[in-house]
Design an enzyme around this catalytic site. Structure first.
Site, PDB file in Angstrom:
ATOM      1  CG  ASP A  73      79.027 -61.753 -68.856  1.00 40.44           C
ATOM      2  OD1 ASP A  73      77.803 -62.138 -68.628  1.00 40.44           O
ATOM      3  OD2 ASP A  73      79.729 -60.856 -68.252  1.00 40.44           O
ATOM      4  CG  ASP A 116      82.779 -57.933 -67.260  1.00 31.77           C
ATOM      5  OD1 ASP A 116      83.861 -57.680 -66.729  1.00 31.77           O
ATOM      6  OD2 ASP A 116      81.850 -58.453 -66.559  1.00 31.77           O
TER       7      ASP A 116
END
Length: 412
Positions: A201, A183
């Site tokens: 993240d 991602d």
């Protein structure tokens, strides 16, 4: 589970124990990422990779955002015999399930395995009292996409290349450890006060479930389509090479100061366009060498894409030799096209001359049948007609401009 403020007895320093994991001895200095889900007891992964912090060492100051699992705050951490530092504090909201707690802490088990100047640094976790918290270094300038939008046009190209180089360096480190991010996007890069960019993240659930950019795929779960390589969308083949594709999109986001990749195209249109060979054009004022590097990252065959190590080397060369950034890409899609000789008398002939015949039926059914009728079309009208690509919009509007200047009011 105690309430926060509980003073804990000192633990044995982990370094003195050989870590036996799943039947293998983890030798100091061996660098392969270990997936927390391979642990029978996920709490053991947290103990192995994240330092437990006493809650009394943390001072929460203000809320800076909301995460998937709860609030994100900024504050200070003062550990014994260390100077006080600013930190970001993610806390797990009350009423969580055991699975949510496990998923929340898995990010710490992952982050705690990394040690690199371009990866967000884990300071530790609070798990022995409520709320459960993950403590990381504080990044003053927040996420890269928001930061770039706020400072549109304010950096030199060398500064932008420096940001890209930092991200590539962090990604090289992750790929060397066999960690696939899945991602990578400007919204998941954080920026500190010195403009150092760090990859963040690392939650395990976020790609498949909780990303607002994601779209459902045929096999269930969600994927952030605009940033994801075709093979990862089509058959979930996530590798460092699919991270390289995403990195190319991040480069494009950086040069365009946080513009949305593929603008207002729908996810389905993006998938179709990519499959047919369409690639994002160079943003305005983008050096040719940078757009070429983006295109290399977007090779259809994943083995043809550069590795992160090669990307770092390429960017290093550009930084050492700034004159190589002088030549701009001026991608043809963004340039005003040469005006076709308007020996045309119908909208259909006009669209053919522009190589935009795919929009013929849309124009006809909306009642645009004479050249006069198209002279005052606006961008929003073009979008309604299905002309969503910015390059196509510019080409059509530029051509309408030349219709005006040539006084080509052809009555059919």
């Amino acid at each position: 589970m105690e309430h926060c403020g509980y003073i804990k007895a000192k633990q044995d320093p982990d370094e003195e124990k050989m870590q036996f994991q799943h039947g293998r001895v983890k030798l100091p200095g061996s660098r392969t990422y270990i997936h927390p889900h391979t642990y029978e007891d996920p709490n053991q992964a947290v103990r192995d990779f994240a330092k437990e912090i006493d809650a009394s060492s943390i001072r929460i100051e203000r809320v800076i955002g909301a995460g998937e699992f709860g609030e994100v705050c900024s504050g200070r951490l003062k550990l014994p015999s260390k100077r006080e530092i600013y930190v970001a504090i993610k806390s797990l909201k009350a009423g969580y399930s055991e699975k949510q707690r496990r998923d929340f802490l898995s990010e710490a088990s992952i982050m705690g395995q990394f040690d690199h100047p371009n990866i967000i640094r884990l300071e530790g976790v609070v798990t022995r009292c409520k709320p459960v918290m993950i403590i990381t270094e504080y990044m003053e300038n927040g996420s890269l996409d928001t930061f770039l939008k706020k400072h549109d046009g304010q950096f030199t190209i060398i500064q932008l290349v420096g940001m890209m180089r930092g991200i590539a360096s962090g990604m090289k480190y992750l790929s060397d450890m066999s960690y696939v991010h899945r991602d990578l996007a400007a919204r998941n890069i954080l920026v500190n006060s010195n403009l150092v960019c760090k990859v963040s993240d690392f939650g395990l659930s976020r790609v498949l479930e909780d990303d607002p950019e994601a779209a459902y795929t045929t096999r269930g779960g969600k994927i952030p389509i605009r940033w994801t390589a075709p093979e990862a969308i089509a058959y979930r083949k996530f590798t460092s090479a699919s991270d390289v594709w995403s990195y190319g999109i991040v480069m494009w986001e950086v040069v365009s100061y946080g513009e949305r990749p593929y603008w207002e195209m729908s996810n389905q249109d993006v998938i179709k366009a990519i499959d047919e060979g369409y690639r994002l054009p160079a943003p305005m004022d983008c050096p040719l060498v940078l757009h070429q590097l983006m295109l290399d990252c977007w090779e259809k065959c994943r083995n043809d894409r550069p590795k992160f190590g090669q990307i770092v080397n390429t960017l290093d060369k550009l930084i050492r030799n700034p004159s190589s950034l002088k030549e701009l890409a001026n991608s043809s899609v963004w340039e005003d096209p040469p005006s076709p000789e308007f020996a045309v008398s119908t909208v259909e002939e006009w669209l053919e001359a522009l190589k935009m015949v795919q929009y013929r039926d849309n124009f006809t059914s909306a009642g645009y049948v004479t050249l006069d009728s198209v002279l005052y079309i606006s961008i929003s009208e073009l979008q309604k007609l299905g002309v969503t690509l910015v390059g196509h919009q510019r080409k059509i509007l530029s051509s309408i401009q030349s219709l005006h200047t040539q006084g080509t009011h052809v009555h059919v």
